[in-house]
Design a protein around this motif. Structure first.
Motif, PDB file in Angstrom:
ATOM      1  N   ALA A 171       0.819  -1.217   0.000  1.00  0.00           N
ATOM      2  CA  ALA A 171       0.000   0.000   0.000  1.00  0.00           C
ATOM      3  C   ALA A 171       0.851   1.265   0.000  1.00  0.00           C
ATOM      4  CB  ALA A 171      -0.924   0.010   1.221  1.00  0.00           C
ATOM      5  N   ASN A 172       2.149   1.131   0.255  1.00  0.00           N
ATOM      6  CA  ASN A 172       3.055   2.282   0.277  1.00  0.00           C
ATOM      7  C   ASN A 172       3.316   2.746  -1.160  1.00  0.00           C
ATOM      8  OD1 ASN A 172       5.704   3.702   0.168  1.00  0.00           O
ATOM      9  ND2 ASN A 172       5.709   3.334   2.368  1.00  0.00           N
ATOM     10  N   LEU A 173       2.785   3.906  -1.501  1.00  0.00           N
ATOM     11  CA  LEU A 173       2.844   4.375  -2.885  1.00  0.00           C
ATOM     12  C   LEU A 173       4.252   4.789  -3.302  1.00  0.00           C
ATOM     13  CD1 LEU A 173      -0.484   6.419  -3.088  1.00  0.00           C
ATOM     14  CD2 LEU A 173      -0.058   4.031  -3.686  1.00  0.00           C
ATOM     15  N   THR A 174       5.071   5.235  -2.340  1.00  0.00           N
ATOM     16  CA  THR A 174       6.451   5.590  -2.670  1.00  0.00           C
ATOM     17  C   THR A 174       7.229   4.355  -3.101  1.00  0.00           C
ATOM     18  OG1 THR A 174       6.405   7.423  -1.089  1.00  0.00           O
ATOM     19  CG2 THR A 174       8.568   6.629  -1.794  1.00  0.00           C
ATOM     20  N   LEU A 175       7.056   3.254  -2.378  1.00  0.00           N
ATOM     21  CA  LEU A 175       7.735   2.013  -2.737  1.00  0.00           C
ATOM     22  C   LEU A 175       7.201   1.464  -4.058  1.00  0.00           C
ATOM     23  CD1 LEU A 175       8.019   0.246   0.737  1.00  0.00           C
ATOM     24  CD2 LEU A 175       9.728   1.630  -0.456  1.00  0.00           C
ATOM     25  N   ARG A 176       5.920   1.603  -4.291  1.00  0.00           N
ATOM     26  CA  ARG A 176       5.348   1.184  -5.581  1.00  0.00           C
ATOM     27  C   ARG A 176       6.019   1.933  -6.731  1.00  0.00           C
ATOM     28  NH1 ARG A 176      -1.083  -0.027  -6.055  1.00  0.00           N
ATOM     29  NH2 ARG A 176      -1.464  -0.901  -3.995  1.00  0.00           N
ATOM     30  N   ALA A 177       6.216   3.227  -6.536  1.00  0.00           N
ATOM     31  CA  ALA A 177       6.827   4.033  -7.596  1.00  0.00           C
ATOM     32  C   ALA A 177       8.249   3.565  -7.877  1.00  0.00           C
ATOM     33  CB  ALA A 177       6.822   5.511  -7.198  1.00  0.00           C
ATOM     34  N   ARG A 178       8.991   3.225  -6.823  1.00  0.00           N
ATOM     35  CA  ARG A 178      10.352   2.723  -7.011  1.00  0.00           C
ATOM     36  C   ARG A 178      10.346   1.407  -7.797  1.00  0.00           C
ATOM     37  NH1 ARG A 178      14.357   3.981  -3.443  1.00  0.00           N
ATOM     38  NH2 ARG A 178      15.645   2.933  -5.013  1.00  0.00           N
ATOM     39  N   LEU A 179       9.428   0.526  -7.474  1.00  0.00           N
ATOM     40  CA  LEU A 179       9.354  -0.773  -8.156  1.00  0.00           C
ATOM     41  C   LEU A 179       8.871  -0.612  -9.593  1.00  0.00           C
ATOM     42  CD1 LEU A 179       7.895  -2.913  -5.230  1.00  0.00           C
ATOM     43  CD2 LEU A 179      10.231  -2.994  -6.134  1.00  0.00           C
ATOM     44  N   THR A 180       8.018   0.378  -9.835  1.00  0.00           N
ATOM     45  CA  THR A 180       7.575   0.649 -11.208  1.00  0.00           C
ATOM     46  C   THR A 180       8.753   1.093 -12.071  1.00  0.00           C
ATOM     47  OG1 THR A 180       5.343   1.232 -10.481  1.00  0.00           O
ATOM     48  CG2 THR A 180       6.036   2.034 -12.648  1.00  0.00           C
ATOM     49  N   GLU A 181       9.633   1.921 -11.511  1.00  0.00           N
ATOM     50  CA  GLU A 181      10.834   2.336 -12.240  1.00  0.00           C
ATOM     51  C   GLU A 181      11.682   1.120 -12.614  1.00  0.00           C
ATOM     52  OE1 GLU A 181      12.825   5.054  -9.688  1.00  0.00           O
ATOM     53  OE2 GLU A 181      11.318   6.644  -9.878  1.00  0.00           O
ATOM     54  N   LEU A 182      11.762   0.154 -11.710  1.00  0.00           N
ATOM     55  CA  LEU A 182      12.532  -1.061 -11.982  1.00  0.00           C
ATOM     56  C   LEU A 182      11.889  -1.878 -13.104  1.00  0.00           C
ATOM     57  CD1 LEU A 182      14.715  -3.199 -11.318  1.00  0.00           C
ATOM     58  CD2 LEU A 182      13.121  -4.120  -9.607  1.00  0.00           C
TER      59      LEU A 182
END
Length: 360
Positions: A289-300
């Protein structure tokens, strides 16, 4: 096909109904947050008692929302482990009673499989087998190859603490209220993520395992230095300024993100070598649910030309929808359970009976 799902493995009492057309017909969740907040964490006995007091009402409410009766259901699913065993017993016994009284199939669902398969409900055809799963929550931190229902290959896991636990304990050390994970994400928005030089445990090492205990220790050291102001070893959390807390939260979240990205990159390379593709990468569990971590994984995932799939935020934390859907997936394959199934406090995903049992 319609299945009722019951979730009582921790501190949410939940009941939901889904159908085979990917519709969520009802979704009821009662949080016990206020009951556990004075203790700074979940008290198993309080959780089990609360499940007993509220589960029947939630099931009836779910049926009313879906405009259904028990006789219109095709199966009853319940979390049968892993989890706090007192709460698990409440859900399993309730599900067994309904199944026996209404002569419906009973489905003992692994809580982790519920998380693992949720993207197949919400993303429909996008989450076809196989896919790579990052399962991150307060009690679990694993990378798995999801080959089919009941078929999971563990690529890595935490050797000490789960990432969600690290979030909650970091927040507690900083004097933030329970639950800590959402609070860390919130105050990190106004923090400087480069102020504190924190370790990135396991980053760069072979394999896909995680470690977060050292990161927690480093956070504690920084808190001691900030709170004591260099004057003594006596620590008063009140001495931490709002900016101190924000910077600590931002630095901690950045470190966690760096570790998750590094470990997922290793797993994506292994997955590609094994299955001929790097993903998609599905992230599930409360930390998803942490949107900041989601954004990091999306970049990957963008660098691998694949996609990151994540359930809606409300379906990342524990809920009955994921249990109902996992039960439905199993019911379609004929993977039902007898009424003498014993609830389990521990139940690794790679010990499940799955689709191979149907094929043999």
């Amino acid at each position: 096909m319609k299945v009722l799902g019951i979730e009582t493995s921790c501190d949410e009492t939940a009941a939901a109904i889904v159908d085979s057309d990917h519709n969520i017909l009802a979704n009821k969740v009662l949080t016990q947050l206020e009951e556990h907040k004075p203790y700074g964490g979940v008290v198993p006995e309080i959780a089990a008692r609360s499940h007993m007091n509220h589960l029947d009402r939630l099931i009836r409410s779910a049926l009313e929302e879906a405009n259904l009766d028990f006789d219109q259901l095709d199966g009853i699913a319940a979390t049968a482990g892993p989890g706090l065993i007192g709460g698990v017993f409440v859900g399993v016994m309730t599900a067994k009673a309904i199944a026996a009284a209404r002569k419906l199939p009973f489905l003992a669902v692994n809580h982790l499989e519920g998380h693992a398969l949720t993207a197949r409900l919400t993303e429909k055809n996008a989450a076809g087998f196989p896919y790579l799963l990052l399962l991150v929550s307060g009690g679990h931190c694993q990378l798995l190859a999801v080959e089919d229902v009941g078929r999971y290959t563990r690529l890595g896991g935490t050797i000490d603490d789960a990432v969600g636990e690290a979030f909650d304990k970091t927040a507690k050390m900083m004097g933030l209220p329970y639950p800590g994970g959402p609070m860390i994400e919130q105050i990190a928005k106004s923090g400087d993520p480069k102020r504190f030089d924190l370790p990135r445990p396991m980053k760069g090492r072979p394999g896909c395992d995680f470690s977060f205990s050292g990161l927690k220790t480093a956070i504690r050291k920084q808190i001691l230095e900030c709170a004591s102001k260099g004057k003594s070893t006596e620590v008063d959390i009140a001495n931490l300024s709002a900016q101190d807390k924000a910077d600590l939260a931002a630095s901690f979240q950045l470190a966690v993100g760096d570790v998750l990205v590094d470990r997922c990159k290793k797993a994506m390379d292994i997955f590609q070598d094994t299955y001929g593709q790097p993903g998609p990468l599905v992230v599930a569990g409360g930390v998803a649910a942490n949107l900041t971590l989601r954004a990091r994984l999306t970049e990957l995932t963008d660098t691998y030309n694949t996609s990151l799939l994540a359930p809606p935020v409300k379906l990342c934390t524990d809920n009955g929808v994921m249990i109902a859907w996992a039960g439905l997936e199993r019911l379609r394959l004929g993977l039902t359970d007898s009424l003498d199934f014993a609830p389990r406090p521990r139940w690794p995903l790679d010990q499940l009976t799955g689709v191979e049992a149907v094929k043999t």
